[in-house]
Design a protein around this motif. Structure first.
Motif, mmCIF file in Angstrom:
data_model
loop_
_atom_site.group_PDB
_atom_site.id
_atom_site.type_symbol
_atom_site.label_atom_id
_atom_site.label_comp_id
_atom_site.label_asym_id
_atom_site.label_seq_id
_atom_site.Cartn_x
_atom_site.Cartn_y
_atom_site.Cartn_z
ATOM 1 N N THR A 62 -31.243 -25.625 21.847
ATOM 2 C CA THR A 62 -30.877 -27.037 21.678
ATOM 3 C C THR A 62 -31.449 -27.593 20.386
ATOM 4 O O THR A 62 -30.765 -28.285 19.630
ATOM 5 C CB THR A 62 -31.376 -27.854 22.888
ATOM 6 N N LYS A 63 -32.715 -27.276 20.118
ATOM 7 C CA LYS A 63 -33.350 -27.758 18.886
ATOM 8 C C LYS A 63 -32.646 -27.206 17.648
ATOM 9 O O LYS A 63 -32.404 -27.929 16.684
ATOM 10 C CB LYS A 63 -34.829 -27.367 18.865
ATOM 11 N N LEU A 64 -32.318 -25.905 17.678
ATOM 12 C CA LEU A 64 -31.607 -25.319 16.540
ATOM 13 C C LEU A 64 -30.220 -25.932 16.392
ATOM 14 O O LEU A 64 -29.749 -26.161 15.272
ATOM 15 C CB LEU A 64 -31.493 -23.805 16.697
ATOM 16 N N GLY A 65 -29.571 -26.212 17.519
ATOM 17 C CA GLY A 65 -28.255 -26.841 17.474
ATOM 18 C C GLY A 65 -28.306 -28.215 16.831
ATOM 19 O O GLY A 65 -27.456 -28.559 15.999
ATOM 20 N N VAL A 66 -29.305 -29.014 17.186
ATOM 21 C CA VAL A 66 -29.465 -30.343 16.597
ATOM 22 C C VAL A 66 -29.711 -30.225 15.099
ATOM 23 O O VAL A 66 -29.098 -30.940 14.296
ATOM 24 C CB VAL A 66 -30.614 -31.114 17.292
ATOM 25 N N LYS A 67 -30.608 -29.309 14.701
ATOM 26 C CA LYS A 67 -30.885 -29.129 13.270
ATOM 27 C C LYS A 67 -29.635 -28.681 12.521
ATOM 28 O O LYS A 67 -29.384 -29.105 11.399
ATOM 29 C CB LYS A 67 -32.013 -28.119 13.060
ATOM 30 N N ALA A 68 -28.836 -27.811 13.154
ATOM 31 C CA ALA A 68 -27.616 -27.322 12.505
ATOM 32 C C ALA A 68 -26.604 -28.449 12.307
ATOM 33 O O ALA A 68 -25.991 -28.571 11.234
ATOM 34 C CB ALA A 68 -26.995 -26.191 13.328
ATOM 35 N N VAL A 69 -26.439 -29.296 13.323
ATOM 36 C CA VAL A 69 -25.492 -30.406 13.203
ATOM 37 C C VAL A 69 -25.961 -31.403 12.149
ATOM 38 O O VAL A 69 -25.164 -31.891 11.338
ATOM 39 C CB VAL A 69 -25.279 -31.087 14.570
ATOM 40 N N LEU A 70 -27.254 -31.715 12.125
ATOM 41 C CA LEU A 70 -27.780 -32.621 11.091
ATOM 42 C C LEU A 70 -27.586 -32.033 9.700
ATOM 43 O O LEU A 70 -27.222 -32.740 8.753
ATOM 44 C CB LEU A 70 -29.260 -32.922 11.345
ATOM 45 N N TRP A 71 -27.820 -30.725 9.569
ATOM 46 C CA TRP A 71 -27.634 -30.049 8.273
ATOM 47 C C TRP A 71 -26.173 -30.108 7.849
ATOM 48 O O TRP A 71 -25.865 -30.384 6.690
ATOM 49 C CB TRP A 71 -28.110 -28.605 8.374
ATOM 50 N N MET A 72 -25.249 -29.850 8.799
ATOM 51 C CA MET A 72 -23.825 -29.893 8.470
ATOM 52 C C MET A 72 -23.406 -31.300 8.048
ATOM 53 O O MET A 72 -22.648 -31.475 7.089
ATOM 54 C CB MET A 72 -22.976 -29.441 9.657
ATOM 55 N N SER A 73 -23.914 -32.322 8.738
ATOM 56 C CA SER A 73 -23.585 -33.702 8.379
ATOM 57 C C SER A 73 -24.070 -34.023 6.972
ATOM 58 O O SER A 73 -23.347 -34.629 6.174
ATOM 59 C CB SER A 73 -24.221 -34.671 9.367
ATOM 60 N N GLU A 74 -25.293 -33.596 6.666
ATOM 61 C CA GLU A 74 -25.854 -33.832 5.327
ATOM 62 C C GLU A 74 -25.040 -33.103 4.254
ATOM 63 O O GLU A 74 -24.727 -33.666 3.204
ATOM 64 C CB GLU A 74 -27.306 -33.359 5.308
ATOM 65 N N LYS A 75 -24.683 -31.845 4.533
ATOM 66 C CA LYS A 75 -23.892 -31.071 3.571
ATOM 67 C C LYS A 75 -22.523 -31.707 3.334
ATOM 68 O O LYS A 75 -22.044 -31.775 2.209
ATOM 69 C CB LYS A 75 -23.699 -29.624 4.033
ATOM 70 N N GLN A 78 -22.793 -34.523 1.027
ATOM 71 C CA GLN A 78 -23.035 -34.092 -0.353
ATOM 72 C C GLN A 78 -21.771 -33.593 -1.040
ATOM 73 O O GLN A 78 -21.589 -33.807 -2.227
ATOM 74 C CB GLN A 78 -24.089 -32.976 -0.384
ATOM 75 N N VAL A 79 -20.904 -32.898 -0.288
ATOM 76 C CA VAL A 79 -19.755 -32.252 -0.922
ATOM 77 C C VAL A 79 -18.454 -33.040 -0.764
ATOM 78 O O VAL A 79 -17.413 -32.606 -1.246
ATOM 79 C CB VAL A 79 -19.550 -30.812 -0.372
ATOM 80 N N GLY A 83 -12.075 -38.186 -1.062
ATOM 81 C CA GLY A 83 -11.260 -37.805 0.070
ATOM 82 C C GLY A 83 -11.126 -36.321 0.311
ATOM 83 O O GLY A 83 -10.342 -35.893 1.148
ATOM 84 N N ARG A 84 -11.891 -35.510 -0.415
ATOM 85 C CA ARG A 84 -11.813 -34.054 -0.246
ATOM 86 C C ARG A 84 -13.206 -33.467 -0.113
ATOM 87 O O ARG A 84 -14.173 -34.022 -0.601
ATOM 88 C CB ARG A 84 -11.099 -33.431 -1.446
ATOM 89 N N VAL A 85 -13.263 -32.307 0.530
ATOM 90 C CA VAL A 85 -14.528 -31.595 0.705
ATOM 91 C C VAL A 85 -14.519 -30.387 -0.223
ATOM 92 O O VAL A 85 -13.622 -29.553 -0.163
ATOM 93 C CB VAL A 85 -14.714 -31.138 2.172
ATOM 94 N N PHE A 86 -15.517 -30.313 -1.098
ATOM 95 C CA PHE A 86 -15.651 -29.192 -2.033
ATOM 96 C C PHE A 86 -16.883 -28.378 -1.643
ATOM 97 O O PHE A 86 -17.955 -28.551 -2.204
ATOM 98 C CB PHE A 86 -15.779 -29.697 -3.473
ATOM 99 N N ALA A 87 -16.723 -27.508 -0.661
ATOM 100 C CA ALA A 87 -17.819 -26.682 -0.159
ATOM 101 C C ALA A 87 -17.648 -25.272 -0.714
ATOM 102 O O ALA A 87 -17.332 -24.346 0.005
ATOM 103 C CB ALA A 87 -17.834 -26.683 1.353
ATOM 104 N N ASN A 88 -17.860 -25.117 -2.010
ATOM 105 C CA ASN A 88 -17.611 -23.825 -2.643
ATOM 106 C C ASN A 88 -18.863 -23.192 -3.244
ATOM 107 O O ASN A 88 -18.767 -22.259 -4.020
ATOM 108 C CB ASN A 88 -16.518 -23.954 -3.707
ATOM 109 N N SER A 89 -20.031 -23.684 -2.894
ATOM 110 C CA SER A 89 -21.262 -23.058 -3.384
ATOM 111 C C SER A 89 -21.869 -22.199 -2.278
ATOM 112 O O SER A 89 -21.522 -22.331 -1.102
ATOM 113 C CB SER A 89 -22.265 -24.125 -3.844
#
Length: 166
Positions: A62-75, A78-79, A83-89
């Motif tokens: 559960t803790k890892l899941g929460v950290k993963a969702v927060l990380w994805m939201s932050e990413k 950033q990208v 209106g577009r997502v540029f997740a190419n790094s």
């Protein structure tokens, strides 16, 4: 789903309900989402290997899941531009896990270099040097002369080493 960002994520446990299978949910969302969104099935599988999870495993998951969702939201923040997502790094495709006692996100490109895919293990494991000492502590019939002196360095030092993973 009718807003600017048309992405969603459905997570389910394979034992949540006998009738609400992955295929059923896929068919349901595909049917209801015509013209608004499309669907894909992605079964992660093989994540838990080792029997029934303990309460510690569930809590940690559960803790890892929460950290993963927060990380994805932050990413995503950033990208996301114009209106577009540029997740190419390289750092936009990561795996969460422990690295030297710290929860960290490791880019998949880095993990590919240090992974033994045939055995599904890291190529180098820090604890392998401790196996002989563990056998001694477990009262195996083993000779102390077989032990190479340099392998006990971490035991004789007064401080622990972060570089060695202790």
């Amino acid at each position: 789903m009718k807003t600017d960002i048309q992405r969603g994520l459905v997570l389910r446990n394979e034992k949540c309900h006998e009738h609400y299978t992955t295929e059923f949910l896929y068919n349901l969302y595909s049917s209801e989402g015509k013209g608004i969104f499309d669907c894909r099935i992605n079964v992660l599988g093989h994540l838990q290997q080792g029997g029934a999870p303990t309460p510690f495993d569930r809590n940690y998951g559960t803790k890892l899941g929460v950290k993963a969702v927060l990380w994805m939201s932050e990413k995503l923040q950033q990208v996301y531009t114009k209106g577009r997502v540029f997740a190419n790094s390289a750092d936009t495709a990561c795996v969460i896990g422990l690295r030297k006692k710290v929860v960290a996100f490791s880019p998949v490109t880095e993990l590919k270099k240090v992974t033994d895919f045939e055995h599904r293990l890291p190529q180098e494991q820090w604890w392998l040097n401790l196996r002989l000492m563990l056998k001694m502590l477990a009262n195996y019939q083993i000779s102390l002369t077989e032990y190479i002196s340099g392998q006990m360095e971490h035991v004789t030092r007064r401080t622990l080493s972060i570089e060695k993973g202790f």
